[in-house]
Design an enzyme around this catalytic site. Structure first.
Site, PDB file in Angstrom:
ATOM      1  N   CYS A   1     -16.356   1.423   0.816  1.00 33.79           N
ATOM      2  CA  CYS A   1     -15.136   0.649   1.098  1.00 33.79           C
ATOM      3  C   CYS A   1     -14.712   0.760   2.560  1.00 33.79           C
ATOM      4  O   CYS A   1     -14.023  -0.105   3.075  1.00 33.79           O
ATOM      5  CB  CYS A   1     -14.011   1.105   0.181  1.00 33.79           C
ATOM      6  SG  CYS A   1     -13.582   2.849   0.354  1.00 33.79           S
TER       7      CYS A   1
ATOM      8  N   ARG B   1     -13.332  -8.661   1.959  1.00 31.71           N
ATOM      9  CA  ARG B   1     -11.939  -8.372   1.611  1.00 31.71           C
ATOM     10  C   ARG B   1     -11.082  -9.606   1.904  1.00 31.71           C
ATOM     11  O   ARG B   1     -10.245 -10.014   1.118  1.00 31.71           O
ATOM     12  CB  ARG B   1     -11.408  -7.178   2.427  1.00 31.71           C
ATOM     13  CG  ARG B   1     -12.023  -5.821   2.104  1.00 31.71           C
ATOM     14  CD  ARG B   1     -11.647  -5.345   0.725  1.00 31.71           C
ATOM     15  NE  ARG B   1     -10.215  -5.319   0.521  1.00 31.71           N
ATOM     16  CZ  ARG B   1      -9.376  -4.344   0.916  1.00 31.71           C
ATOM     17  NH1 ARG B   1      -9.863  -3.278   1.507  1.00 31.71           N
ATOM     18  NH2 ARG B   1      -8.076  -4.410   0.691  1.00 31.71           N
TER      19      ARG B   1
ATOM     20  N   ARG C   1       0.881  -1.190   0.000  1.00 34.56           N
ATOM     21  CA  ARG C   1       0.000   0.000   0.000  1.00 34.56           C
ATOM     22  C   ARG C   1       0.899   1.214   0.000  1.00 34.56           C
ATOM     23  O   ARG C   1       1.684   1.425   0.932  1.00 34.56           O
ATOM     24  CB  ARG C   1      -0.908   0.004   1.227  1.00 34.56           C
ATOM     25  CG  ARG C   1      -1.557   1.356   1.443  1.00 34.56           C
ATOM     26  CD  ARG C   1      -2.668   1.337   2.454  1.00 34.56           C
ATOM     27  NE  ARG C   1      -3.838   0.662   1.922  1.00 34.56           N
ATOM     28  CZ  ARG C   1      -5.050   0.763   2.455  1.00 34.56           C
ATOM     29  NH1 ARG C   1      -5.249   1.499   3.539  1.00 34.56           N
ATOM     30  NH2 ARG C   1      -6.073   0.133   1.924  1.00 34.56           N
TER      31      ARG C   1
ATOM     32  N   HIS D   1      -7.480   0.801  -6.429  1.00 34.92           N
ATOM     33  CA  HIS D   1      -7.687  -0.068  -5.266  1.00 34.92           C
ATOM     34  C   HIS D   1      -8.395  -1.349  -5.719  1.00 34.92           C
ATOM     35  O   HIS D   1      -9.555  -1.597  -5.387  1.00 34.92           O
ATOM     36  CB  HIS D   1      -8.527   0.687  -4.229  1.00 34.92           C
ATOM     37  CG  HIS D   1      -8.449   0.130  -2.844  1.00 34.92           C
ATOM     38  ND1 HIS D   1      -7.638  -0.935  -2.498  1.00 34.92           N
ATOM     39  CD2 HIS D   1      -9.108   0.477  -1.703  1.00 34.92           C
ATOM     40  CE1 HIS D   1      -7.798  -1.205  -1.219  1.00 34.92           C
ATOM     41  NE2 HIS D   1      -8.679  -0.371  -0.715  1.00 34.92           N
TER      42      HIS D   1
ATOM     43  N   GLN E   1     -10.176  -3.999  -3.236  1.00 33.32           N
ATOM     44  CA  GLN E   1     -11.436  -3.498  -2.703  1.00 33.32           C
ATOM     45  C   GLN E   1     -12.581  -3.785  -3.673  1.00 33.32           C
ATOM     46  O   GLN E   1     -13.638  -4.284  -3.299  1.00 33.32           O
ATOM     47  CB  GLN E   1     -11.335  -1.977  -2.464  1.00 33.32           C
ATOM     48  CG  GLN E   1     -12.629  -1.355  -1.957  1.00 33.32           C
ATOM     49  CD  GLN E   1     -13.032  -1.898  -0.608  1.00 33.32           C
ATOM     50  OE1 GLN E   1     -12.239  -1.885   0.318  1.00 33.32           O
ATOM     51  NE2 GLN E   1     -14.253  -2.389  -0.480  1.00 33.32           N
TER      52      GLN E   1
ATOM     53  N   ASP F   1     -17.497   7.113  -1.227  1.00 35.93           N
ATOM     54  CA  ASP F   1     -16.268   7.036  -0.430  1.00 35.93           C
ATOM     55  C   ASP F   1     -16.064   8.413   0.215  1.00 35.93           C
ATOM     56  O   ASP F   1     -16.696   9.400  -0.168  1.00 35.93           O
ATOM     57  CB  ASP F   1     -15.088   6.661  -1.344  1.00 35.93           C
ATOM     58  CG  ASP F   1     -13.796   6.313  -0.586  1.00 35.93           C
ATOM     59  OD1 ASP F   1     -13.833   6.235   0.662  1.00 35.93           O
ATOM     60  OD2 ASP F   1     -12.754   6.135  -1.239  1.00 35.93           O
TER      61      ASP F   1
HETATM   62  N1  NVA Z   1     -10.148   6.553  -1.319  1.00 37.65           N
HETATM   63  C1  NVA Z   1      -9.697   6.137  -0.030  1.00 37.65           C
HETATM   64  C2  NVA Z   1      -9.880   4.668   0.126  1.00 37.65           C
HETATM   65  C3  NVA Z   1      -9.532   4.137   1.483  1.00 37.65           C
HETATM   66  C4  NVA Z   1      -9.711   2.659   1.591  1.00 37.65           C
HETATM   67  C5  NVA Z   1      -8.254   6.528   0.167  1.00 37.65           C
HETATM   68  O1  NVA Z   1      -7.452   6.407  -0.751  1.00 37.65           O
HETATM   69  O2  NVA Z   1      -7.932   7.002   1.263  1.00 37.65           O
HETATM   70  N1   CP Z   2     -11.121  -0.282   2.536  1.00 40.46           N
HETATM   71  C1   CP Z   2      -9.832  -0.277   2.932  1.00 40.46           C
HETATM   72  O1   CP Z   2      -8.904  -0.502   2.145  1.00 40.46           O
HETATM   73  O2   CP Z   2      -9.694  -0.032   4.257  1.00 40.46           O
HETATM   74  P1   CP Z   2      -8.324   0.187   5.061  1.00 40.46           P
HETATM   75  O3   CP Z   2      -7.797   1.554   4.648  1.00 40.46           O
HETATM   76  O4   CP Z   2      -8.701   0.138   6.496  1.00 40.46           O
HETATM   77  O5   CP Z   2      -7.357  -0.873   4.667  1.00 40.46           O
END
Ligand code: NVA
Ligand code: CP
Length: 305
Positions: free
Chosen positions: A262, A290, A103, A130, A133, A221
């Site tokens: 998500c 997930r 990540r 992502h 997800q 989101d």
């Molecule tokens: N769009 C959000 C998703 C988190 C799972 C982010 O990138 O923070």
């Molecule tokens: N949805 C998701 O990826 O959550 P986290 O940021 O908690 O991993």
């Protein structure tokens, strides 16, 4: 080598195989898990950004299938610092693990790192996309409402990394994707162009009501993503205010439409408590899925399915 970086890179039949394998694993329940196909396999998880679900779901998926995880937080490592090249880090990690989940922020950094690895890598979120997800989202929808093909999925709000993968999923799984967002926060143009070339059923409008009407699922989101470092947060939240998913919006959708997110959510901003905690909300199953879908993604990357 099978990497899991973006849904567009993977043949649609392979993506379907991953979803169907996950469904059959879930149906068979824990007895199937006793096969522990990942015994002696190690997943290295690398985090540059915070995570709750991605961290726990990957770890739990590995444990249930008999494998192990190692976790590396970038800030606490030499990765990307002046004292070690990414190439050298990749060489070392390739010896300690069988597969990597990462990540990070910039997608280009992810791609650069993946080039030097000698083991498969899974995208656990970048600023661009992502995919894990959205695989969990497809699974969740199909579990609750049957095949996603030709269904209308509505997205309200920021055109962010989750939408990027959702556009790719709409193209690969053949569903209609209706996106409502402000002009300033439209999804990535390249992915829209790619989807249009593939004749995907995607439309973008400013009108949240138009997308919600007759939808089978409504998704959203947070207005501010983790990668939104240099954005004017106040202005962005203001522009996204009218895209909130609330009871009125849910009423426009089909009677049995589901609400998906998500997570993490900013309750009261992009979604009301009433919708998050309401009967149509699928968010908890979505979070659980997930773990289920990642079991199959990991096995697919390791050529075990
Ligand atoms: N769009 C959000 C998703 C988190 C799972 C982010 O990138 O923070
Ligand atoms: N949805 C998701 O990826 O959550 P986290 O940021 O908690 O991993």
């Amino acid at each position: 080598m099978r990497n899991f970086i973006n849904l567009a890179d993977i043949d649609k039949r392979e993506l379907r195989k991953i979803i169907d394998h996950t469904k059959s694993l879930k149906e068979k329940g824990s007895t199937k898990d006793l096969n522990t196909p990942l015994t002696s396999k190690t997943l290295i998880m690398i985090f540059e950004k915070p995570s709750t679900r991605t961290r726990l779901s990957f770890e739990s998926a590995m444990q249930k299938l008999g494998g192990h995880v190692l976790v590396l937080y970038l800030k606490e490592s030499h990765y990307g610092s002046k004292d070690e090249s990414i190439y050298d880090t990749a060489k070392v990690l390739s010896q300690y693990g069988d597969i990597v989940m990462m990540r990070t922020g910039k997608h280009e950094h992810f791609l650069e790192f993946s080039k030097h690895l000698e083991i498969p890598i899974i995208n656990g979120l970048t600023n661009l996309s992502h995919p894990c997800q959205v695989m969990a989202d497809v699974l969740t929808f199909e579990e609750l409402r049957g095949p996603i093909t030709n269904k209308k999925i509505a997205w309200l709000g920021d055109g962010n990394n989750v939408v990027y993968s959702l556009i790719e999923a709409a193209t690969q799984f053949n569903f209609q994707l209706a996106i409502a967002c402000p002009k300033k926060f439209e999804p990535n143009k390249k992915v829209i162009k790619w989807a249009n070339n593939k004749k995907a059923n995607i439309f973008i409008t400013r009108d949240p009501k138009e997308v919600a009407e007759n939808a089978d699922a409504i998704m959203t989101d947070k207005p501010i993503s983790m990668g939104d470092i240099n954005v004017n947060k106040k202005q962005k939240k203001q522009l996204l205010k009218s895209y909130q998913v609330n009871k009125k919006i849910m009423k426009l959708a089909k009677k049995d439409a589901i609400f998906m997110h998500c997570l993490p959510a900013s309750r009261g901003e992009e979604v009301t408590n009433e919708v998050m905690d309401g009967k149509q909300s699928a968010v908890w199953l979505e979070a659980l899925n997930r773990m289920h879908v990642q079991k199959s993604v990991i096995q697919w990357c390791l050529k075990l399915l």
